[in-house]
Design a protein around this motif. Structure first.
Motif, short mmCIF file in Angstrom:
data_model
loop_
_atom_site.label_atom_id
_atom_site.label_comp_id
_atom_site.label_asym_id
_atom_site.label_seq_id
_atom_site.Cartn_x
_atom_site.Cartn_y
_atom_site.Cartn_z
N GLN A 154 -0.14 3.21 -7.93
CA GLN A 154 -0.44 3.99 -9.13
C GLN A 154 -0.98 5.36 -8.73
OE1 GLN A 154 0.07 2.71 -12.38
NE2 GLN A 154 1.11 1.18 -11.14
N ASP A 155 -0.92 6.29 -9.68
CA ASP A 155 -1.45 7.62 -9.41
C ASP A 155 -2.91 7.74 -9.80
OD1 ASP A 155 0.73 8.82 -8.15
OD2 ASP A 155 1.73 8.98 -10.08
N SER A 190 -7.33 10.55 -11.61
CA SER A 190 -6.23 10.59 -10.64
C SER A 190 -6.80 10.33 -9.25
CB SER A 190 -5.54 11.96 -10.66
OG SER A 190 -6.34 12.92 -10.01
N LYS A 191 -5.94 9.85 -8.35
CA LYS A 191 -6.41 9.56 -6.99
C LYS A 191 -6.93 10.83 -6.32
CE LYS A 191 -4.12 5.16 -6.24
NZ LYS A 191 -3.08 4.35 -5.59
N SER A 243 0.86 -1.18 0.00
CA SER A 243 0.00 0.00 0.00
C SER A 243 0.88 1.22 0.00
CB SER A 243 -0.91 0.02 1.24
OG SER A 243 -1.53 1.28 1.37
N SER A 244 0.68 2.11 -0.95
CA SER A 244 1.51 3.32 -1.02
C SER A 244 0.97 4.39 -0.09
CB SER A 244 1.53 3.86 -2.44
OG SER A 244 0.23 4.30 -2.81
N GLY A 245 -0.30 4.27 0.31
CA GLY A 245 -0.94 5.32 1.12
C GLY A 245 -1.49 6.47 0.30
N ALA A 275 -4.69 11.34 -0.33
CA ALA A 275 -5.49 12.19 -1.22
C ALA A 275 -6.85 12.49 -0.60
CB ALA A 275 -5.66 11.52 -2.58
N ILE A 276 -7.43 11.50 0.08
CA ILE A 276 -8.73 11.71 0.73
C ILE A 276 -8.60 12.73 1.87
CG2 ILE A 276 -10.46 10.59 2.19
CD1 ILE A 276 -9.96 8.03 0.46
N ALA A 277 -7.51 12.60 2.64
CA ALA A 277 -7.29 13.56 3.74
C ALA A 277 -7.18 14.98 3.17
CB ALA A 277 -6.03 13.19 4.51
#
Ligand code: CTP
Ligand code: CA
Length: 228
Positions: A187-188, A207-208, A36-38, A43-45
């Motif tokens: 991935q982005d 994009s994320k 998991s890259s996080g 991005a959600i935060a």
């Protein structure tokens, strides 16, 4: 500029986000972890902060910068993460569980580094199951009659919709988000499947960060008292 133009869909909300993998120690120099890259959780935060929420991010070991305006606490193991999220969730109104929590941890952590003994013998590892952090937090909030809107993620390798819907019900959460694979790790961009009581809908590949902003809007309109 995005700060001035983003509608404040989450104004007044206390948003808690978990992100990244957990790391389960085997000995002082080894452990097991998840891919998991996080990136999605971070991005959600960021998107939740842009939407006017007060945001706290609980992150497993990742190498990502903290989004501006977001509070961050670093954790390592699933038990670590559970404890931290348990405390912080008491004051949250939204919990988004994007972390890839290790399902098992070694039953014992060796105090000293495990050494080869020269005989070619390999160590045997016993495992215990980690607690389901998301299900536990959702259940505690329900038991305490606290309005905490919980969102889970699902990593599946097949039959995403059926597995995601079953997982949503099993965890007792109103919204579960599936990664539409294959291979979204690191991935982005990504595509997401949103599963709730009504059924499912898709957020097409983007994009994320774009997906995170759309997801925040989807969460905002599902909250019991949407802010004006
Ligand atoms: N999760 C959690 N605690 C765990 C495992 C998962 O809080 N011990 C959360 C994840 O953060 C995610 C959701 O539960 O939001 C689903 O994670 P996933 O690994 O897809 O589901 P599991 O319940 O672990 O089932 P399985 O891996 O067997 O499919
Ligand atoms: Ca799992």
């Amino acid at each position: 500029l995005i700060r001035f133009f983003t509608p404040k869909l989450l104004a007044g909300q206390q948003v808690l986000v978990s992100a990244g993998p957990t790391f389960e120690a085997i000995d002082p120099v080894r452990g097991l972890t998840n891919l998991s890259s996080g990136k999605m959780g971070f991005a959600i935060a960021r998107a939740a902060h842009e939407a006017g929420a007060h945001v706290t991010l609980v992150a497993g070991p990742v190498s990502l910068p903290t989004p501006r305006g977001v509070g961050r606490i670093n954790v390592k193991s699933a038990l670590n993460m559970q404890k931290t999220l348990g405390v912080l969730s008491q004051n949250a109104t939204v919990f988004i569980s994007a972390a890839a929590v290790a399902d098992w941890r070694p039953a014992d952590i060796a105090v000293q580094k495990i050494k080869k003994d020269g005989s070619g013998q390999v160590p045997t590892l016993g495992f215990v199951e980690n607690p389901d952090i998301l299900a536990g937090i959702a259940q505690t909030a329900r038991a305490q009659s606290r309005a905490l809107y919980c969102v889970g993620f699902a990593a599946e390798s097949e039959d995403l919709l059926a597995h995601a819907q079953a997982k949503r019900v099993r965890k007792g959460v109103p919204l579960l988000v599936g990664n539409i694979g294959p291979d979204t790790f690191g991935q982005d961009d990504n595509a997401l499947l949103l599963v709730d009581e009504q059924g499912s809908s898709e957020l097409p590949r983007a994009s994320k960060l774009q997906l995170a902003r759309q997801l925040v809007a989807e969460i905002a309109r599902r909250l019991p008292n949407p802010s004006p």
